[in-house]
Motif scaffolding. Sequence first.
Motif, mmCIF file in Angstrom:
data_model
loop_
_atom_site.group_PDB
_atom_site.id
_atom_site.type_symbol
_atom_site.label_atom_id
_atom_site.label_comp_id
_atom_site.label_asym_id
_atom_site.label_seq_id
_atom_site.Cartn_x
_atom_site.Cartn_y
_atom_site.Cartn_z
ATOM 1 N N GLN A 129 -2.891 -4.614 62.255
ATOM 2 C CA GLN A 129 -2.339 -4.943 63.484
ATOM 3 C C GLN A 129 -0.953 -5.016 63.388
ATOM 4 O OE1 GLN A 129 -5.465 -4.673 64.969
ATOM 5 N NE2 GLN A 129 -4.539 -6.323 66.438
ATOM 6 N N THR A 130 -0.374 -5.085 62.177
ATOM 7 C CA THR A 130 1.066 -5.139 62.184
ATOM 8 C C THR A 130 1.767 -3.889 61.672
ATOM 9 O OG1 THR A 130 1.020 -6.133 59.860
ATOM 10 C CG2 THR A 130 1.202 -7.603 61.939
ATOM 11 N N ARG B 125 -9.868 -9.972 56.322
ATOM 12 C CA ARG B 125 -8.999 -10.793 57.395
ATOM 13 C C ARG B 125 -7.453 -10.161 56.998
ATOM 14 N NH1 ARG B 125 -12.558 -14.887 56.592
ATOM 15 N NH2 ARG B 125 -10.713 -16.269 55.572
ATOM 16 N N TYR C 191 -7.032 -6.650 58.093
ATOM 17 C CA TYR C 191 -7.092 -6.325 59.511
ATOM 18 C C TYR C 191 -5.556 -6.924 60.152
ATOM 19 C CZ TYR C 191 -8.148 -7.244 64.334
ATOM 20 O OH TYR C 191 -7.950 -7.015 65.834
ATOM 21 N N GLU C 192 -5.056 -7.909 59.312
ATOM 22 C CA GLU C 192 -3.642 -8.432 59.783
ATOM 23 C C GLU C 192 -2.837 -7.332 59.504
ATOM 24 O OE1 GLU C 192 -0.537 -11.045 61.116
ATOM 25 O OE2 GLU C 192 -2.873 -11.065 61.363
#
Length: 308
Positions: A278-279, A271, A274-275
């Motif tokens: 995404q950023t 997780r 994944y962050e």
Amino acid sequence: MIRKTTEIDAVLLELNKSVDAHYKWLVKMFRCVVSSDVTQPDIMGDNAHFVCQFGQWLNHQPVEGNEDASYLSKINTAHEKMHVLGKELLAAIVDNRSQAWHFDSFQDALLEFTSSVMDYKLYLLNIRSNIDILTGLPGRRMLDESFDQQLREAEPLNLYILLLDIDRFKYVNDTYGHLVGDVVLRNLASNLLAWTRHDEVAYRYGGEEFIILIRTKTDDQACRAGLRLCHLIGRKKIPYPDGELNITVTAGITRAQPGETLDVVIGRADRAMYEGKQTGRNRCMFMDEQQKITLIETNDQMTLRVRA
């Protein structure tokens, strides 16, 4: 101690040769009985087990800090005992004073030696079967099987999982072909082996994902280790037949809590990663005990800081 397949194969070869060599040693003992010759140093010498070629190989195996130590210790003890009892049996036969227990003791020592060698071979073959063929790194199965023990044995240090994913790896495969993609994976694995320190172990977890287990005291130290590896990867050019490639990775890192399963810990690291994807990618993210995700970065003075 995680080994390369070539290292495991070399040890397995020595173990196979050891059994063959001691068959020859037994035949030589029979000849000594027939000729009543008790002058052979590799049979009747005070340190016959050292004169033995396999004994010399054993003597040069590193033991301290070696996960193989218990296997090597058992082999060494059984090997010495076998030579000592073989010497006693031969002397008893030549002096015409042999008893049934001489033969029984020697037989038991032979079986103990071959059993200890076989146990070590099975241990090494299990490790070898769990090494990823493409990259030479230990694979997911080995991590799955060893994680609980590694978590317990990490104390008094903490154990962290760093999950790395190559950024835009599909683009590499689609643009340059899967053979170049394989080159990238092998090269990254080779670099991870070179860059990881004694308290860090690299695994290929699957596809373009790699996991580093890090043993250290604090979150800060673990984050520094993760950031160091991400920076090294981003700065290293990867050669392929038609040129060079640069890759970056996005990483998630988290601390394993006592008693947690591997899946739970990887879930948090995933997780966090994944962050990062995404950023913006090409970054290392940390998830703390409250499951808060922060970006790990350094300022100009190389002071570590995290940013929400």
